[in-house]
Structure formats: C-alpha cells, structure tokens
Design a protein around this motif. Structure first.
Motif, mmCIF file in Angstrom:
data_model
loop_
_atom_site.group_PDB
_atom_site.id
_atom_site.type_symbol
_atom_site.label_atom_id
_atom_site.label_comp_id
_atom_site.label_asym_id
_atom_site.label_seq_id
_atom_site.Cartn_x
_atom_site.Cartn_y
_atom_site.Cartn_z
ATOM 1 N N GLU A 1 0.836 -1.204 0.000
ATOM 2 C CA GLU A 1 0.000 0.000 0.000
ATOM 3 C C GLU A 1 0.873 1.256 0.000
ATOM 4 N N VAL A 2 0.416 2.272 -0.712
ATOM 5 C CA VAL A 2 1.160 3.528 -0.804
ATOM 6 C C VAL A 2 1.082 4.291 0.516
ATOM 7 N N LEU A 3 2.215 4.843 0.935
ATOM 8 C CA LEU A 3 2.276 5.703 2.127
ATOM 9 C C LEU A 3 2.086 7.137 1.635
ATOM 10 N N LEU A 4 0.882 7.623 1.733
ATOM 11 C CA LEU A 4 0.526 8.873 1.076
ATOM 12 C C LEU A 4 1.273 10.077 1.645
ATOM 13 N N GLN A 5 1.454 10.136 2.939
ATOM 14 C CA GLN A 5 2.159 11.282 3.536
ATOM 15 C C GLN A 5 3.591 11.366 3.020
ATOM 16 N N ARG A 6 4.258 10.234 2.932
ATOM 17 C CA ARG A 6 5.626 10.229 2.411
ATOM 18 C C ARG A 6 5.651 10.596 0.931
ATOM 19 N N LEU A 7 4.640 10.124 0.198
ATOM 20 C CA LEU A 7 4.580 10.444 -1.234
ATOM 21 C C LEU A 7 4.421 11.951 -1.431
ATOM 22 N N PHE A 8 3.563 12.593 -0.649
ATOM 23 C CA PHE A 8 3.353 14.035 -0.778
ATOM 24 C C PHE A 8 4.604 14.834 -0.414
ATOM 25 N N ALA B 1 -1.316 15.160 -9.321
ATOM 26 C CA ALA B 1 -2.357 16.001 -9.915
ATOM 27 C C ALA B 1 -3.698 15.560 -9.341
ATOM 28 N N LEU B 2 -4.330 16.432 -8.553
ATOM 29 C CA LEU B 2 -5.600 16.109 -7.906
ATOM 30 C C LEU B 2 -6.670 17.123 -8.310
ATOM 31 N N ILE B 3 -7.931 16.790 -8.011
ATOM 32 C CA ILE B 3 -9.056 17.628 -8.418
ATOM 33 C C ILE B 3 -9.466 18.551 -7.285
ATOM 34 N N ASP B 4 -9.462 19.839 -7.544
ATOM 35 C CA ASP B 4 -9.807 20.846 -6.543
ATOM 36 C C ASP B 4 -11.305 20.783 -6.237
ATOM 37 N N GLY B 5 -11.646 20.898 -4.941
ATOM 38 C CA GLY B 5 -13.040 20.912 -4.522
ATOM 39 C C GLY B 5 -13.670 19.542 -4.402
ATOM 40 N N ARG B 6 -12.915 18.506 -4.626
ATOM 41 C CA ARG B 6 -13.442 17.146 -4.561
ATOM 42 C C ARG B 6 -13.085 16.509 -3.223
ATOM 43 N N LEU C 1 -4.567 14.915 2.751
ATOM 44 C CA LEU C 1 -4.389 15.925 1.706
ATOM 45 C C LEU C 1 -4.320 17.329 2.303
ATOM 46 N N ALA C 2 -5.175 17.600 3.288
ATOM 47 C CA ALA C 2 -5.188 18.924 3.909
ATOM 48 C C ALA C 2 -3.893 19.207 4.673
ATOM 49 N N ALA C 3 -3.235 18.149 5.146
ATOM 50 C CA ALA C 3 -2.006 18.321 5.936
ATOM 51 C C ALA C 3 -0.743 18.159 5.098
ATOM 52 N N ARG C 4 -0.860 18.109 3.787
ATOM 53 C CA ARG C 4 0.319 17.890 2.948
ATOM 54 C C ARG C 4 1.262 19.101 3.033
ATOM 55 N N PRO C 5 2.543 18.880 2.864
ATOM 56 C CA PRO C 5 3.492 19.993 2.917
ATOM 57 C C PRO C 5 3.337 20.925 1.721
ATOM 58 N N ALA C 6 3.639 22.174 1.941
ATOM 59 C CA ALA C 6 3.531 23.178 0.861
ATOM 60 C C ALA C 6 4.808 23.181 0.036
ATOM 61 N N SER D 1 -2.180 10.372 -9.528
ATOM 62 C CA SER D 1 -3.386 11.028 -9.048
ATOM 63 C C SER D 1 -4.095 10.052 -8.109
ATOM 64 N N ILE D 2 -5.223 10.448 -7.586
ATOM 65 C CA ILE D 2 -6.045 9.562 -6.755
ATOM 66 C C ILE D 2 -7.381 9.424 -7.462
ATOM 67 N N GLU D 3 -7.763 8.194 -7.758
ATOM 68 C CA GLU D 3 -8.983 7.974 -8.536
ATOM 69 C C GLU D 3 -9.659 6.661 -8.156
ATOM 70 N N GLN D 4 -10.840 6.440 -8.731
ATOM 71 C CA GLN D 4 -11.621 5.233 -8.519
ATOM 72 C C GLN D 4 -11.599 4.371 -9.768
ATOM 73 N N ASP D 5 -12.069 3.133 -9.593
ATOM 74 C CA ASP D 5 -12.171 2.222 -10.735
ATOM 75 C C ASP D 5 -12.937 2.874 -11.889
ATOM 76 N N MET D 6 -14.011 3.597 -11.524
ATOM 77 C CA MET D 6 -14.884 4.181 -12.536
ATOM 78 C C MET D 6 -14.118 5.082 -13.493
ATOM 79 N N ALA D 7 -13.230 5.915 -12.943
ATOM 80 C CA ALA D 7 -12.508 6.858 -13.798
ATOM 81 C C ALA D 7 -11.618 6.125 -14.798
ATOM 82 N N LEU D 8 -10.996 5.038 -14.364
ATOM 83 C CA LEU D 8 -10.147 4.274 -15.265
ATOM 84 C C LEU D 8 -10.975 3.621 -16.367
#
Length: 308
Positions: free
Chosen positions: A150-157, A165-170, A180-185, A213-220
């Motif tokens: 499994e991906v370690l998202l905090q380390r990846l950010f 590349a993520l979608i704003d407002g989603r 995501l809100a706590a990711r480094p600037a 990016s972060i997505e669901q099966d549907m998007a693929l």
C-alpha cells in the motif's frame, strides 16, 4: 354503628353581568395570548431539477457518456415524470459552490461527509470502493509503500521528485481528505478543476505531465483503461466510501431530496442503483465487497429518514 356522612355545602354560583363588547374584547385578547401551533409552510413545488455533472468523457458515448448522472436522470424521468430533469456539466468545485449558494441544483455521486451535510441534504445511493493511487507504470518502483504494497501517502506528498495532480473541490473520503489537507507546501501536488470526471487528469499522467493522481475504478473504465497506468491501494484508505445525491439545504432542496428518495426507496430503485455501480467495478472488487454491498442495497430498498 353507621358512620356519619358529611354532605358538602352547596356551591354558590355568582353571576356577573358583563357587557357583550367587553366579552368580545376579552375573548380576542385570550386567543392572541394563548400558545398555538404555527401552521407548517407548504413544501415548495419541484418542477425542474438541474443536475450538475462532471462524470463525462469523450472516450465513451451514448448512455455511458455522462455516467452515473445520466443513469439517475433516466430513472427519475420515469419514476418522477412531473419534474423536468436537465444535466449541466460543471466541475466539482463549481458544483459545490452552487449547492452552498442554495441554487436549485442537485448532484449525484457526491461523497457524503459531516461538513458537507451542513450545506446539503443527502440520500445515500452507493457504497463505492475506496479511491486508489493511479500512477504511471514506469513510476511504480519509486512509490513509498508498506509491506502490504500500500502507498504511504504522507511520504509520497513529501517527495518532490514525483508530481501529483488532484481535483480541486473534490472529497476523496474523510481519511484521504485529512492527509491531503495536511500535505506539505512543497509544490509536489497541483490542484486542477477539470470539467469531466477526471479523464483529463489521467491523460496528463499518460502524457508524462504528472506522475500520479487519486482515482476510482470508474474513472479508469471511463478513460478506456489506459495500459500505461496502474492502480495501487493506499494505506489507511481501505474502507468503502458513502456517496449519494446532494441538494442544497433549503426548503426547495428538502422537497427535491424527498421526491428523489421516494423514487429510490423501493426494491426497483435499489436494484437500479446496484446495477449502475456494478457496471463500473472489476470482478475482484465485486467479490471482495459482496457482503457489504448486499447489506447496503437491502437498506436502500426502503425509504430514508430525512430530517429538516
């Protein structure tokens, strides 16, 4: 010996001669002072619902071109024909702004969160598998992962060598939203507002303009299952995500969401929703969550409790 019975003394009734005008004035004042239940305002008539959608991609045509939203509108058009249903394409950020503004719009397939419920009425329509990290296959080896893969998202950010590349407002679900809100600037993640469900973001990754990016099966599936992209589970994001239909938290929105729930709160409504979701899932995902899906759709076949 007989017990003596004490009879109460007769009650004296005193009569007062009060003039009729005084009696009328007194009666009016008593009525005004007495507490009374206020009449409930009539529920607004819903004659048209504008459905905001971004689950659209040029890769697909016909009934699948607008994905979940088109299926909802088609079903409601038969079950609630008194209402005109219209689809307007708007990105996630703009859609949520319109709902917060109280515009007479609704949106399907929205992740349900306590924060969003402050501005919208919801009904649950589907449990969706958690989003996964979608990455270029030639970047797989660079991902920080745990022993389970499994991906370690905090380390990846924190890794500026890889571009997200993520979608704003989603909303990606409470767990991922928090990370995501706590990711480094550090500029490693860029936010975009595409008009579609995410196909353009996936195209960016395929073209090398972003790495993940972060997505669901549907998007693929909607993007045609690009062979150069891979999906990887994310640590801490293994739970199914509740999604539903949202309408603004206004009298009109309450009337709209109640009408929508009447259409879906029955066995045929639940069956329609289930069929729509299964269309977008892989056989492995269906099998893994089968028991959870069964329980959810049994409950969805009944009317929801919707409190004002």
């Amino acid at each position: 010996m007989l017990t003596a019975v004490i009879r109460p003394s007769p009650t004296r009734v005193r009569r007062f001669n009060i003039p009729r005008p005084v009696l009328a004035t007194l009666a009016l004042s008593l009525v005004a002072a007495a507490p009374c239940a206020r009449a409930q305002p009539a529920e607004p008539a819903v004659t048209k619902i504008t459905w905001l959608a971004s689950d659209h991609t040029p890769v697909m045509t016909g009934s699948d071109a607008s994905g979940v939203t088109n299926r909802v509108v088609t079903y409601l058009g038969k079950q609630w024909p008194q209402v005109q249903h219209e689809i307007v394409f708007a990105n996630a950020k703009r859609s949520w702004q319109m709902i917060e503004n109280g515009d007479e719009v609704c949106r399907a397939n929205m992740v349900r969160t306590p924060e969003r419920e402050k501005s919208a009425y919801f009904i649950n329509t589907q449990l969706t598998p958690p989003p996964q990290l979608v990455v270029r296959r030639d970047r797989l080896a660079k991902l920080p992962r745990n022993a389970a893969g499994e991906v370690l998202l905090q380390r990846l950010f924190s890794d500026t060598r890889l571009r997200g590349a993520l979608i704003d407002g989603r909303s990606y679900g409470p767990a991922l939203d928090e990370v995501l809100a706590a990711r480094p600037a550090n500029g490693a993640v860029s936010m975009y507002s595409p008009k579609d469900f995410g196909a353009r973001i996936l195209q960016m990754i395929s073209l090398g303009r972003a790495d993940y990016s972060i997505e669901q099966d549907m998007a693929l599936v909607m993007a045609g299952n690009p062979k150069d992209l891979a999906s990887v589970p994310i640590q801490g994001a293994s739970e199914l995500v509740m999604a539903g239909i949202a309408c603004p938290r206004t009298p009109w929105g309450l009337a709209a969401i109640r009408g929508i729930d009447r259409a879906y709160g029955r066995p045929e409504g639940a069956a329609n929703l289930r069929e729509g979701l299964m269309h977008w899932l892989t056989p492995e995902t269906k099998a893994h969550y089968a028991a959870r899906f069964d329980a959810f759709y049994r409950e969805r076949a009944k009317p929801s409790r919707i409190d004002p």
